[in-house]
Design an enzyme around this catalytic site. Structure first.
Site, short mmCIF file in Angstrom:
data_model
loop_
_atom_site.label_atom_id
_atom_site.label_comp_id
_atom_site.label_asym_id
_atom_site.label_seq_id
_atom_site.Cartn_x
_atom_site.Cartn_y
_atom_site.Cartn_z
N ASP A 137 91.64 25.95 53.11
CA ASP A 137 91.25 26.23 54.49
C ASP A 137 92.42 26.01 55.43
OD1 ASP A 137 88.65 26.74 53.70
OD2 ASP A 137 87.85 24.81 54.37
N LYS B 122 89.63 30.58 57.96
CA LYS B 122 89.00 31.35 59.03
C LYS B 122 88.89 30.42 60.23
CE LYS B 122 85.64 32.11 56.13
NZ LYS B 122 86.31 31.84 54.85
N MET C 260 81.24 22.06 64.38
CA MET C 260 81.63 23.33 65.02
C MET C 260 80.76 23.63 66.23
SD MET C 260 82.26 25.45 61.46
CE MET C 260 80.86 24.65 60.64
#
Length: 259
Positions: free
Chosen positions: A39, A61, A175
């Site tokens: 990641d 991402k 998030m």
């Protein structure tokens, strides 16, 4: 002793970013794998543990913008394992907590590729440890609720929370996005008490960790730090928000010294 086996894919938790919070198994796999797909949020201090002979590629991402699709990552895992390589899919935090592991495991099962999951320290635990504030306490907080502000493309996002948050519950939002004013307004509109404490921890457990705090009714005044950010909401944070437990920038050099 664990070593990465040919033709096997390992979904490995990189933890919150401090290499000393990796599991021993994770380190041994990084020292022996043929290929590591990681990641974006995995820091260079963790990537430095990968042995020199391994191929390393970022498949991250960030903020909804993907350099590579999840379907392409799934295909890479299958293809490289079929070549006979040992593959580590290195994920920030814990692979099984909002890490899209289900999609990768489904693809591997369908292809008949053996997979092993190696847990990691999730951000919520690193945040609680650095704040020295238990998110559950048998005297007051008996529930810990994990949620995310990020959802699959095309899926209608449900409300982050509806109704009052029970005093005995702590809500941890992964998030959460950067518009805390909108988040606070949504929580209030859905019935959450304006006086409930909120603490936003940026890069939990890392030397550059930063913390902002307030209450649901004052979230419009909070500016989150750099990603990844974890939002904690609940009465268990009262001592932090009220100043009874000191959280200041002195935490950073201490973490740096321990790292």
């Amino acid at each position: 002793m664990t070593t990465a086996r040919k033709g096997v894919v390992y979904l490995v938790g990189a933890g919150p970013g401090d290499p000393e919070l990796l599991t021993v198994r994770a380190v041994r796999l990084l020292e022996t794998a043929d290929l590591v797909l990681h990641d974006d949020l995995v820091p260079s201090s963790v990537l430095a543990l990968i042995h020199a002979g391994a191929a390393v590629e970022s498949v991250g991402k960030r903020c909804g913008r993907a350099r590579i699709t999840q379907q392409a990552i799934n295909a890479m895992l299958v293809e490289e394992a079929r070549k006979g390589l040992s593959v580590v899919r290195l994920k920030s935090g814990d692979p099984m907590v909002f890490g899209r592991a289900a999609e990768e495991l489904d693809a591997l099962r369908e292809a008949g590729i053996p997979a092993v999951v190696v847990p990691g320290v999730s951000a919520v635990f690193a945040a609680a440890a650095s704040l020295q504030t238990p998110l559950t306490d048998r005297r007051s907080a008996s529930r810990l609720i994990l949620a995310t502000g990020s959802h699959a493309e095309g899926k209608q996002a449900p409300p982050l929370w509806q109704g009052m948050l029970p005093d005995e519950a702590t809500l941890a939002v992964y998030m959460p996005g950067r518009n805390f004013a909108a988040t606070g307004a949504e929580l209030l509109a859905n019935g959450m008490d304006a006086t409930i404490p909120v603490v936003a921890v940026s890069r939990a457990g890392q030397p550059e960790q930063s913390v902002v705090m307030g209450r649901v009714g004052t979230m419009h005044a909070l500016e989150p730090g750099h990603a990844p950010v974890l939002l904690l909401v609940g009465r268990a944070l009262e001592d932090v928000v009220s100043g009874k437990i000191a959280v200041d920038q002195g935490l950073r050099p201490l973490l740096a010294e321990l790292s």
